[in-house]
Design a protein around this motif. Sequence first.
Motif, PDB file in Angstrom:
ATOM      1  N   MET A   1       0.821  -1.196   0.000  1.00  0.00           N
ATOM      2  CA  MET A   1       0.000   0.000   0.000  1.00  0.00           C
ATOM      3  C   MET A   1       0.866   1.261   0.000  1.00  0.00           C
ATOM      4  SD  MET A   1      -3.057   0.687  -0.219  1.00  0.00           S
ATOM      5  CE  MET A   1      -4.517   1.470   0.273  1.00  0.00           C
ATOM      6  N   LYS A   2       2.017   1.227   0.725  1.00  0.00           N
ATOM      7  CA  LYS A   2       2.901   2.387   0.773  1.00  0.00           C
ATOM      8  C   LYS A   2       3.436   2.713  -0.617  1.00  0.00           C
ATOM      9  CE  LYS A   2       4.551   1.186   5.354  1.00  0.00           C
ATOM     10  NZ  LYS A   2       5.729   0.802   6.118  1.00  0.00           N
ATOM     11  N   ILE A   3       3.783   1.678  -1.349  1.00  0.00           N
ATOM     12  CA  ILE A   3       4.338   1.901  -2.687  1.00  0.00           C
ATOM     13  C   ILE A   3       3.269   2.478  -3.613  1.00  0.00           C
ATOM     14  CG2 ILE A   3       5.353   0.757  -4.699  1.00  0.00           C
ATOM     15  CD1 ILE A   3       6.801  -1.084  -2.740  1.00  0.00           C
ATOM     16  N   LEU A   4       2.032   2.023  -3.456  1.00  0.00           N
ATOM     17  CA  LEU A   4       0.945   2.553  -4.271  1.00  0.00           C
ATOM     18  C   LEU A   4       0.768   4.054  -4.013  1.00  0.00           C
ATOM     19  CD1 LEU A   4      -1.355   2.004  -6.260  1.00  0.00           C
ATOM     20  CD2 LEU A   4      -2.808   1.532  -4.289  1.00  0.00           C
ATOM     21  N   TRP A   5       0.812   4.457  -2.756  1.00  0.00           N
ATOM     22  CA  TRP A   5       0.695   5.878  -2.429  1.00  0.00           C
ATOM     23  C   TRP A   5       1.874   6.663  -2.987  1.00  0.00           C
ATOM     24  CZ3 TRP A   5      -3.461   8.285  -1.530  1.00  0.00           C
ATOM     25  CH2 TRP A   5      -4.513   7.681  -0.866  1.00  0.00           C
ATOM     26  N   THR A   6       3.049   6.070  -2.966  1.00  0.00           N
ATOM     27  CA  THR A   6       4.218   6.747  -3.536  1.00  0.00           C
ATOM     28  C   THR A   6       4.044   6.947  -5.036  1.00  0.00           C
ATOM     29  OG1 THR A   6       5.598   5.732  -1.823  1.00  0.00           O
ATOM     30  CG2 THR A   6       6.731   6.702  -3.702  1.00  0.00           C
ATOM     31  N   ILE A   7       3.500   5.938  -5.714  1.00  0.00           N
ATOM     32  CA  ILE A   7       3.244   6.071  -7.152  1.00  0.00           C
ATOM     33  C   ILE A   7       2.248   7.208  -7.408  1.00  0.00           C
ATOM     34  CG2 ILE A   7       2.241   4.929  -9.174  1.00  0.00           C
ATOM     35  CD1 ILE A   7       3.315   2.263  -8.011  1.00  0.00           C
ATOM     36  N   VAL A   8       1.170   7.236  -6.631  1.00  0.00           N
ATOM     37  CA  VAL A   8       0.161   8.289  -6.802  1.00  0.00           C
ATOM     38  C   VAL A   8       0.788   9.663  -6.574  1.00  0.00           C
ATOM     39  CG1 VAL A   8      -1.967   9.251  -5.820  1.00  0.00           C
ATOM     40  CG2 VAL A   8      -1.785   6.789  -6.244  1.00  0.00           C
ATOM     41  N   LEU A   9       1.552   9.805  -5.504  1.00  0.00           N
ATOM     42  CA  LEU A   9       2.192  11.092  -5.216  1.00  0.00           C
ATOM     43  C   LEU A   9       3.193  11.471  -6.305  1.00  0.00           C
ATOM     44  CD1 LEU A   9       2.673  10.809  -1.362  1.00  0.00           C
ATOM     45  CD2 LEU A   9       1.105  12.291  -2.594  1.00  0.00           C
ATOM     46  N   TRP A  10       3.936  10.497  -6.811  1.00  0.00           N
ATOM     47  CA  TRP A  10       4.908  10.774  -7.866  1.00  0.00           C
ATOM     48  C   TRP A  10       4.211  11.266  -9.134  1.00  0.00           C
ATOM     49  CZ3 TRP A  10       9.987  11.364  -7.822  1.00  0.00           C
ATOM     50  CH2 TRP A  10      10.649  11.442  -9.033  1.00  0.00           C
ATOM     51  N   VAL A  11       3.129  10.609  -9.508  1.00  0.00           N
ATOM     52  CA  VAL A  11       2.383  11.023 -10.705  1.00  0.00           C
ATOM     53  C   VAL A  11       1.818  12.432 -10.503  1.00  0.00           C
ATOM     54  CG1 VAL A  11       0.332  10.538 -12.115  1.00  0.00           C
ATOM     55  CG2 VAL A  11       1.901   8.686 -11.512  1.00  0.00           C
ATOM     56  N   VAL A  30       9.758   1.657  -4.432  1.00  0.00           N
ATOM     57  CA  VAL A  30      10.531   0.480  -4.018  1.00  0.00           C
ATOM     58  C   VAL A  30      11.836   0.914  -3.364  1.00  0.00           C
ATOM     59  CG1 VAL A  30      11.825  -1.503  -4.889  1.00  0.00           C
ATOM     60  CG2 VAL A  30       9.485  -1.101  -5.670  1.00  0.00           C
ATOM     61  N   PHE A  31      12.508   1.888  -3.962  1.00  0.00           N
ATOM     62  CA  PHE A  31      13.779   2.356  -3.404  1.00  0.00           C
ATOM     63  C   PHE A  31      13.589   2.952  -2.014  1.00  0.00           C
ATOM     64  CE2 PHE A  31      17.033   5.625  -2.768  1.00  0.00           C
ATOM     65  CZ  PHE A  31      18.175   4.849  -2.914  1.00  0.00           C
ATOM     66  N   VAL A  32      12.620   3.837  -1.884  1.00  0.00           N
ATOM     67  CA  VAL A  32      12.415   4.512  -0.600  1.00  0.00           C
ATOM     68  C   VAL A  32      11.968   3.540   0.481  1.00  0.00           C
ATOM     69  CG1 VAL A  32      10.927   6.181   0.585  1.00  0.00           C
ATOM     70  CG2 VAL A  32      12.007   6.789  -1.570  1.00  0.00           C
ATOM     71  N   HIS A  33      11.077   2.627   0.146  1.00  0.00           N
ATOM     72  CA  HIS A  33      10.495   1.763   1.173  1.00  0.00           C
ATOM     73  C   HIS A  33      11.342   0.544   1.514  1.00  0.00           C
ATOM     74  CE1 HIS A  33       6.916   4.136   1.537  1.00  0.00           C
ATOM     75  NE2 HIS A  33       6.786   4.146   0.233  1.00  0.00           N
ATOM     76  N   TYR A  34      12.205   0.114   0.602  1.00  0.00           N
ATOM     77  CA  TYR A  34      13.011  -1.077   0.887  1.00  0.00           C
ATOM     78  C   TYR A  34      14.486  -0.777   1.087  1.00  0.00           C
ATOM     79  CZ  TYR A  34       8.851  -3.722  -0.150  1.00  0.00           C
ATOM     80  OH  TYR A  34       7.584  -4.219  -0.103  1.00  0.00           O
ATOM     81  N   VAL A  35      15.011   0.215   0.396  1.00  0.00           N
ATOM     82  CA  VAL A  35      16.428   0.546   0.549  1.00  0.00           C
ATOM     83  C   VAL A  35      16.627   1.557   1.674  1.00  0.00           C
ATOM     84  CG1 VAL A  35      18.455   1.482  -0.638  1.00  0.00           C
ATOM     85  CG2 VAL A  35      16.864   0.021  -1.881  1.00  0.00           C
ATOM     86  N   LEU A  36      15.674   2.460   1.856  1.00  0.00           N
ATOM     87  CA  LEU A  36      15.756   3.485   2.906  1.00  0.00           C
ATOM     88  C   LEU A  36      14.576   3.376   3.868  1.00  0.00           C
ATOM     89  CD1 LEU A  36      16.496   6.516   0.544  1.00  0.00           C
ATOM     90  CD2 LEU A  36      18.164   5.208   1.850  1.00  0.00           C
ATOM     91  N   PRO A  37      14.415   2.252   4.552  1.00  0.00           N
ATOM     92  CA  PRO A  37      13.226   2.109   5.407  1.00  0.00           C
ATOM     93  C   PRO A  37      13.308   3.000   6.643  1.00  0.00           C
ATOM     94  CG  PRO A  37      14.705   0.275   5.765  1.00  0.00           C
ATOM     95  CD  PRO A  37      15.296   1.089   4.635  1.00  0.00           C
ATOM     96  N   LEU A  38      12.158   3.488   7.063  1.00  0.00           N
ATOM     97  CA  LEU A  38      12.073   4.251   8.300  1.00  0.00           C
ATOM     98  C   LEU A  38      12.003   3.288   9.484  1.00  0.00           C
ATOM     99  CD1 LEU A  38       9.454   6.944   7.291  1.00  0.00           C
ATOM    100  CD2 LEU A  38      11.883   7.286   7.678  1.00  0.00           C
ATOM    101  N   PRO A  39      12.542   3.677  10.627  1.00  0.00           N
ATOM    102  CA  PRO A  39      12.424   2.803  11.797  1.00  0.00           C
ATOM    103  C   PRO A  39      10.981   2.735  12.274  1.00  0.00           C
ATOM    104  CG  PRO A  39      13.399   4.902  12.409  1.00  0.00           C
ATOM    105  CD  PRO A  39      13.270   4.907  10.909  1.00  0.00           C
TER     106      PRO A  39
END
Length: 154
Positions: A1-11, A30-39
């Motif tokens: 769901m987080k990635i879907l929101w990121t796609i919507v915001l990016w568009v 994918v990069f933000v949520h998996y490579v740079l995850p928030l604690p």
Amino acid sequence: MKILWTIVLWVMLMGELTIGNVVAGLLVGVFVHYVLPLPKLPIGQLRIHVGSLIILIAQWAWQLVVASIQVGWLALWRTPHSAIIKVPMRVESEFVFTIATSLYNLQPGGTVTDIDLANRTWTVHLLDASSHSKIDKAFAEIAEFERRLIRTFE
């Protein structure tokens, strides 16, 4: 769901719905949520009292209006005499401490300039410290704000 929101915001940020923007949003997500995850947020023991939360939001909104008028009046009619004060805080949770700092900094007229998490103190810059009564009033307002936060979250 987080990635879907990121796609919507990016568009939305790019301003048009294209396949390239959707793919780019997917890659960014994918990069933000998996490579740079928030604690994880430390909210395990957090209890929110809904009635107190409603009162907190209403009082905060009212104080936002009042503080905006006061700062506007200062800007137009007086040269403010500012001060730096240290304020002890009694909130226990770091999460609530962060919420308190954020909410206080959104109000005009005072800004938390330093946080001592170990000793639970704020260093606050007051815009209008033209008298001892104004400084005492600022301490009292912060103490009341803190009591509302403790009632709401702790």
